[in-house]
Design an enzyme around this catalytic site. Structure first.
Site, PDB file in Angstrom:
ATOM      1  N   GLY A 118      44.878 -35.661-110.181  1.00 38.42           N
ATOM      2  CA  GLY A 118      46.098 -36.465-110.042  1.00 38.42           C
ATOM      3  C   GLY A 118      46.521 -36.558-108.584  1.00 38.42           C
ATOM      4  CB  ALA A 119      48.449 -35.842-106.185  1.00 37.83           C
TER       5      ALA A 119
ATOM      6  CG  HIS B 109      42.171 -40.142-106.280  1.00 37.16           C
ATOM      7  ND1 HIS B 109      43.273 -39.640-105.625  1.00 37.16           N
ATOM      8  CD2 HIS B 109      41.382 -39.071-106.550  1.00 37.16           C
ATOM      9  CE1 HIS B 109      43.150 -38.324-105.513  1.00 37.16           C
ATOM     10  NE2 HIS B 109      42.018 -37.952-106.057  1.00 37.16           N
TER      11      HIS B 109
ATOM     12  CD  GLN C 245      39.430 -27.379-108.632  1.00 37.14           C
ATOM     13  OE1 GLN C 245      38.936 -27.809-109.664  1.00 37.14           O
ATOM     14  NE2 GLN C 245      39.432 -28.106-107.512  1.00 37.14           N
TER      15      GLN C 245
ATOM     16  N   GLY D 167      34.399 -38.384-104.361  1.00 34.84           N
ATOM     17  CA  GLY D 167      34.529 -38.784-102.956  1.00 34.84           C
ATOM     18  C   GLY D 167      33.669 -37.897-102.064  1.00 34.84           C
ATOM     19  CD  GLU D 168      29.528 -40.105 -98.797  1.00 39.30           C
ATOM     20  OE1 GLU D 168      30.035 -40.455 -97.700  1.00 39.30           O
ATOM     21  OE2 GLU D 168      28.384 -40.414 -99.145  1.00 39.30           O
TER      22      GLU D 168
ATOM     23  CD  GLN E 273      34.786 -31.324-105.650  1.00 42.20           C
ATOM     24  OE1 GLN E 273      35.573 -30.411-105.842  1.00 42.20           O
ATOM     25  NE2 GLN E 273      35.167 -32.593-105.634  1.00 42.20           N
TER      26      GLN E 273
ATOM     27  CB  SER F  58      43.460 -35.023 -98.577  1.00 39.44           C
ATOM     28  OG  SER F  58      43.817 -33.833 -99.246  1.00 39.44           O
TER      29      SER F  58
ATOM     30  NE  ARG G 285      45.174 -28.189-101.606  1.00 41.93           N
ATOM     31  CZ  ARG G 285      44.106 -28.034-102.408  1.00 41.93           C
ATOM     32  NH1 ARG G 285      43.024 -28.762-102.208  1.00 41.93           N
ATOM     33  NH2 ARG G 285      44.130 -27.155-103.390  1.00 41.93           N
TER      34      ARG G 285
HETATM   35  O1  PAF Z   1      37.966 -33.031-106.172  1.00 45.29           O
HETATM   36  C1  PAF Z   1      38.804 -32.765-107.065  1.00 45.29           C
HETATM   37  O2  PAF Z   1      39.839 -33.415-107.188  1.00 45.29           O
HETATM   38  C2  PAF Z   1      38.529 -31.598-108.011  1.00 45.29           C
HETATM   39  O3  PAF Z   1      37.853 -30.560-107.358  1.00 45.29           O
HETATM   40  C3  PAF Z   1      37.788 -32.015-109.286  1.00 45.29           C
HETATM   41  C4  PAF Z   1      36.390 -32.542-108.976  1.00 45.29           C
HETATM   42  C5  PAF Z   1      38.585 -33.081-110.035  1.00 45.29           C
HETATM   43  C6  PAF Z   1      37.628 -30.807-110.219  1.00 45.29           C
HETATM   44  O4  PAF Z   1      38.856 -30.272-110.587  1.00 45.29           O
END
Ligand code: PAF
Length: 283
Positions: free
Chosen positions: A35-36, A41, A65, A152-153, A158, A190, A192
């Site tokens: 979200g956010a 996105h 996480q 996303g890159e 990840q 981001s 954040r």
């Molecule tokens: O990149 C993110 O937003 C998170 O790490 C993900 C891939 C949705 C997993 O919670």
């Protein structure tokens, strides 16, 4: 005209909805999110819409996480605006399980990853992170059984870890990475970024500038190690506290010594004020 996506919160309802699409031979793309939502996105959703008949966006702030000292409880939650943005993009379904649905009482399984997950980048500073990400993404893949999933890159390690996991576990999902979306001044988008103070926000694009200067020097023939050392100096001089700034092999994330051992990815994580930013670019 925006039509509200179907919002699903239980596994039986999710299975019913997605089995219905599959019965009609519709391809399904999943965009996993916490979200956010921001323009990064939205660009994933748009790419998903071009590639698949049906688009599912998951919104789940995954406690697994975050370490106990991280920002799980304060992580931005913007449900109403997220739904409005996804409606405007004509997303078909929002998968929004709660923590009990995702991790029922007695949940005791974790996906353990090596290779890119132990490259000594994010894993060095957030040892809990990839176990939590792969476990939740593995669950999202088995719950939604999408044909493809988009990431996303910006979270480059990840992306590599999830790509490897999907292949190693034969999950049957094509993992697609999409270019980082940036603000006009170069700051990578981001969720954040809302944590940045006004002063920190002004300095934040220096991270991208330093990476670009480093990439230019390497492309111009400078010694890789010297260029990275100079890039790290620029980042620190701009007021960041550096976790890492490294040149790695773009696929394996293994350390590399010289530009000819590439393709190279420059990856950085650094704190400005109280906000930790990560970013990366190709050389
Ligand atoms: O990149 C993110 O937003 C998170 O790490 C993900 C891939 C949705 C997993 O919670």
């Amino acid at each position: 005209m925006s039509r509200s996506p179907m919002i699903v919160r239980t596994l039986p309802a999710l299975r019913r909805a997605l089995d219905g699409h599959r019965a009609k031979k519709a391809t399904i793309a999943l965009v996993p999110t916490m979200g956010a939502l921001h323009d990064g996105h939205v660009s994933l959703v748009r790419l998903a819409k071009r590639r698949a008949a049906k688009v599912v966006v998951s919104i789940f702030v995954n406690p697994a996480q975050f370490s106990p000292t991280e920002d799980f409880s304060s992580y931005p939650r913007t449900w109403k605006t997220d739904v409005a943005r996804l409606a405007a993009e004509h997303v078909d379904l929002i998968w929004n399980p709660d923590v009990k649905t995702m991790y029922p009482a007695g949940f005791a399984t974790k996906i353990l990853t090596e290779g890119p997950a132990t490259a000594g980048l994010e894993d060095r500073f957030r040892p809990h992170f990839f176990g939590g990400v792969t476990t939740v993404v593995g669950k999202l893949f088995t719950q939604c059984r999408p044909d493809m999933a988009l990431f996303g890159e910006k979270d480059f390690q990840q992306l590599r870890v999830i790509t490897q996991m999907a292949r190693d576990l034969d999950l049957g999902v094509r993992v697609i990475g999409s270019q980082t979306v940036r603000e006009r001044d170069g700051l990578a988008m981001s969720s954040r970024n809302v944590y940045l103070s006004t002063e920190d926000r002004m300095m934040a694009p220096e991270l991208y500038r330093a990476m670009k200067k480093t990439a230019m020097r390497v492309r111009g023939g400078d010694d890789l190690k010297a260029a990275v050392v100079e890039g790290a100096r620029l980042i620190t001089a701009a007021g960041f506290v550096l976790d890492y700034f490294e040149a790695r092999h773009a696929r394996t994330l293994a350390p590399i010594k010289s530009a000819k051992d590439g393709p190279i990815r420059l990856l950085v994580a650094a704190k400005i004020g109280n906000t930790r930013l990560i970013d990366n670019i190709a050389i």
